[in-house]
Design a protein around this motif. Structure first.
Motif, PDB file in Angstrom:
ATOM      1  N   CYS A  87       0.829  -1.203   0.000  1.00 13.39           N
ATOM      2  CA  CYS A  87       0.000   0.000   0.000  1.00 13.39           C
ATOM      3  C   CYS A  87       0.869   1.261   0.000  1.00 13.39           C
ATOM      4  CB  CYS A  87      -0.901  -0.021   1.240  1.00 13.39           C
ATOM      5  SG  CYS A  87      -2.048   1.355   1.297  1.00 13.39           S
ATOM      6  N   HIS A 107       0.108   3.966   1.351  1.00 12.56           N
ATOM      7  CA  HIS A 107      -0.090   4.744   2.566  1.00 12.56           C
ATOM      8  C   HIS A 107       0.995   4.379   3.567  1.00 12.56           C
ATOM      9  CE1 HIS A 107      -2.540   5.448   6.477  1.00 12.56           C
ATOM     10  NE2 HIS A 107      -1.945   6.577   6.110  1.00 12.56           N
ATOM     11  N   ARG A 108       0.864   3.207   4.195  1.00 11.49           N
ATOM     12  CA  ARG A 108       1.889   2.831   5.179  1.00 11.49           C
ATOM     13  C   ARG A 108       2.360   1.404   4.966  1.00 11.49           C
ATOM     14  NH1 ARG A 108      -0.812   4.890  10.484  1.00 11.49           N
ATOM     15  NH2 ARG A 108       0.515   3.315  11.428  1.00 11.49           N
ATOM     16  N   MET A 109       2.465   1.038   3.684  1.00 18.32           N
ATOM     17  CA  MET A 109       3.240  -0.133   3.242  1.00 18.32           C
ATOM     18  C   MET A 109       2.622  -1.498   3.528  1.00 18.32           C
ATOM     19  SD  MET A 109       7.051   1.201   4.250  1.00 18.32           S
ATOM     20  CE  MET A 109       6.640   1.479   5.958  1.00 18.32           C
ATOM     21  N   MET A 110       1.402  -1.506   4.019  1.00 15.02           N
ATOM     22  CA  MET A 110       0.751  -2.790   4.307  1.00 15.02           C
ATOM     23  C   MET A 110       0.635  -3.636   3.039  1.00 15.02           C
ATOM     24  SD  MET A 110      -0.864  -4.752   6.461  1.00 15.02           S
ATOM     25  CE  MET A 110      -1.920  -6.189   6.322  1.00 15.02           C
ATOM     26  N   CYS A 139      -7.013  -2.000   0.921  1.00 19.30           N
ATOM     27  CA  CYS A 139      -5.974  -2.295   1.913  1.00 19.30           C
ATOM     28  C   CYS A 139      -6.624  -2.705   3.244  1.00 19.30           C
ATOM     29  CB  CYS A 139      -5.106  -1.067   2.125  1.00 19.30           C
ATOM     30  SG  CYS A 139      -3.813  -1.338   3.357  1.00 19.30           S
ATOM     31  N   TYR A 174      -5.510  -2.356   6.113  1.00 16.83           N
ATOM     32  CA  TYR A 174      -5.099  -1.515   7.245  1.00 16.83           C
ATOM     33  C   TYR A 174      -6.051  -0.332   7.442  1.00 16.83           C
ATOM     34  CZ  TYR A 174      -1.290   0.074  10.416  1.00 16.83           C
ATOM     35  OH  TYR A 174      -0.534   0.434  11.504  1.00 16.83           O
ATOM     36  N   HIS A 175      -6.095   0.596   6.467  1.00 22.15           N
ATOM     37  CA  HIS A 175      -6.980   1.764   6.613  1.00 22.15           C
ATOM     38  C   HIS A 175      -7.926   1.921   5.422  1.00 22.15           C
ATOM     39  CE1 HIS A 175      -2.984   2.613   8.457  1.00 22.15           C
ATOM     40  NE2 HIS A 175      -3.721   2.932   9.521  1.00 22.15           N
ATOM     41  N   SER A 176      -8.047   0.811   4.667  1.00 17.93           N
ATOM     42  CA  SER A 176      -9.052   0.749   3.591  1.00 17.93           C
ATOM     43  C   SER A 176      -8.824   1.691   2.412  1.00 17.93           C
ATOM     44  CB  SER A 176     -10.473   0.952   4.156  1.00 17.93           C
ATOM     45  OG  SER A 176     -10.837  -0.196   4.885  1.00 17.93           O
ATOM     46  N   TRP A 177      -7.608   2.075   2.153  1.00 17.27           N
ATOM     47  CA  TRP A 177      -7.369   2.745   0.886  1.00 17.27           C
ATOM     48  C   TRP A 177      -7.743   1.746  -0.215  1.00 17.27           C
ATOM     49  CZ3 TRP A 177      -2.566   6.357   0.029  1.00 17.27           C
ATOM     50  CH2 TRP A 177      -2.607   7.393   0.965  1.00 17.27           C
TER      51      TRP A 177
HETATM   52  S1  FES Z   1      -1.436   1.054   4.988  1.00 12.06           S
HETATM   53 FE1  FES Z   1      -2.890   0.773   3.451  1.00 12.06          FE
HETATM   54  S2  FES Z   1      -4.488   2.104   4.000  1.00 12.06           S
HETATM   55 FE2  FES Z   1      -3.003   2.433   5.485  1.00 12.06          FE
END
Ligand code: FES
Ligand SMILES: [Fe+2]
Length: 386
Positions: free
Chosen positions: A90, A92-95, A109, A111-114
């Protein structure tokens, strides 16, 4: 470094021997972390690798995941039918975005649903107004080069890798007649075995072990005298063909198969696409292995099997028949596992040595020439040895 230079010189020497004096590689080539580091850099980061088949993802949104040279990736079919591959992390923060295989309308994603569309574009950000100055349209998952050849998906991290399909074109003459892209997948499995990846590659390529290791399964139906292979390394691949007896219970065309004629109705082709994708293409089934090293002493295996469409169409109890086919191929795989893990233990033994190979192992010599080229070119030794 001196030790690595010495090993590379030995590989170059083995590769340049005339076939009459051919041997396998020096044992340390299978156990050396320095050789592995070169392989990672100059083979697995540089070459095309196969994560699966286009038929594994027939519909828009279908995806499979894989990893090449430390890069998690996913391959997904778009609404336009195109198969594309993206970095699976991702922005955003690499998930890690996706796991395994499945179908996704949008890639969301965990993690935070991007959310990303099938072209990798960022299309959804929850609570977007809390981001100061976020420009969604500027964010996209990095796309990874993807090709499809004979229904197999290939990917590479190397922007400069020559296109694959033209390099494999000569093989089409041999295998177009099977229409393997239409074969129906029945299983995909991931395994880790305790051996060096090259020992498994070499094992899959050669016919010499078949009557012994696979005596109770496929061994009895591979006539050694009808094994044909190219004399010289034909390209970034090699192959052998086996023409079976017409009475073989498998590896021959179903009566509804109208594509294959004459001896091709009971001939199997076994290509190896270097570095590590190999398959058995039979008139009635196909199974492939795609390998990546996991250290010197382990190999990651993606293993898939498919059946010819007329074989599937003729099944009365499809679940039971496909389960039986998968169980049979699993048994064959386990027979190989025992010997390639044993050979790896042998490679580390103090008194071990590399022995001669025969005509039925000729494809191993091709593999060694390929390796010497990749590793030697990278290290400047191969030219020096010529
Ligand atoms: S790491 Fe993917 S939405 Fe935050
Ligand atoms: Fe085998």
């Amino acid at each position: 470094m001196a030790q690595l230079d010495d090993l590379l010189s030995q590989i170059a020497t083995v590769a340049s021997e005339p076939f009459e004096r051919a041997t396998i590689l020096p044992p340390a080539v299978y156990t050396s972390p320095d050789i592995l580091a070169l392989e990672e850099e100059h083979i697995f980061k540089a070459e095309w690798q196969c994560p699966g088949r286009a038929a594994d993802i027939p519909n828009p949104g279908d995806y499979i995941t894989y990893e090449i040279a430390g890069e998690p990736i996913f391959t997904i079919r778009g609404k336009d039918g195109t198969v594309r591959t993206f970095s699976n992390t991702c922005r955003h923060r690499m998930m890690q975005l996706l796991e395994g295989s499945g179908t996704a309308k949008r890639v969301v994603c965990p993690y935070h649903s991007w959310a990303y569309d099938h072209g990798g574009k960022l299309v959804g950000v929850p609570h977007e107004r809390h981001f100061a100055g976020l420009d969604k349209s500027a964010i996209c998952l990095p796309e990874i080069r993807t090709e499809i050849w004979q229904g197999f998906i290939y990917v590479t991290l190397n922007p400069d890798a020559p296109d694959l399909a033209p390099r494999l074109a000569p093989l089409n003459d041999l295998i177009d007649r099977y229409h393997v892209a239409d074969y129906v997948p029945i299983t995909t499995q991931d395994h880790v075995w305790d051996t060096n990846w090259k020992l498994l590659t070499e094992n899959y390529m050669e016919a010499y072990h078949l009557p012994f290791i696979h005596k109770g399964t496929v061994g009895g139906h591979f006539p050694m005298e009808d094994c044909v292979y190219p004399e010289e390394l034909p390209g970034p691949y090699t192959y052998s063909t086996f023409t079976k007896g017409e009475g073989s219970p498998y590896g021959r065309a179903h009566s509804d198969n109208t594509r294959l004629e004459g001896k091709w109705r009971y001939t199997n082709v076994l290509p190896t696409i270097f570095p590590s994708h190999m398959f058995t293409l039979a008139p009635d089934y196909m199974w492939y292995l795609s390998l990546r090293p996991k250290g010197t002493g382990q190999v990651r295996i993606r293993y898939g099997a498919s059946l010819a469409p007329e074989v599937v169409a003729a099944m009365t109890d499809r679940d039971r028949a496909t389960a039986a086919a998968v169980a049979f191929l699993d048994e064959v795989n386990n027979e190989d596992r025992a010997v390639v893990e044993g050979a790896y233990r042998g490679a580390g033994a103090p008194l071990t040595a590399s022995g001669p190979i025969n005509q039925l192992e000729r494809t191993i010599h091709h593999f060694i020439i390929y390796l010497a080229g990749r590793l030697g070119d990278a290290h400047g030794v191969w030219e020096a040895a010529e």
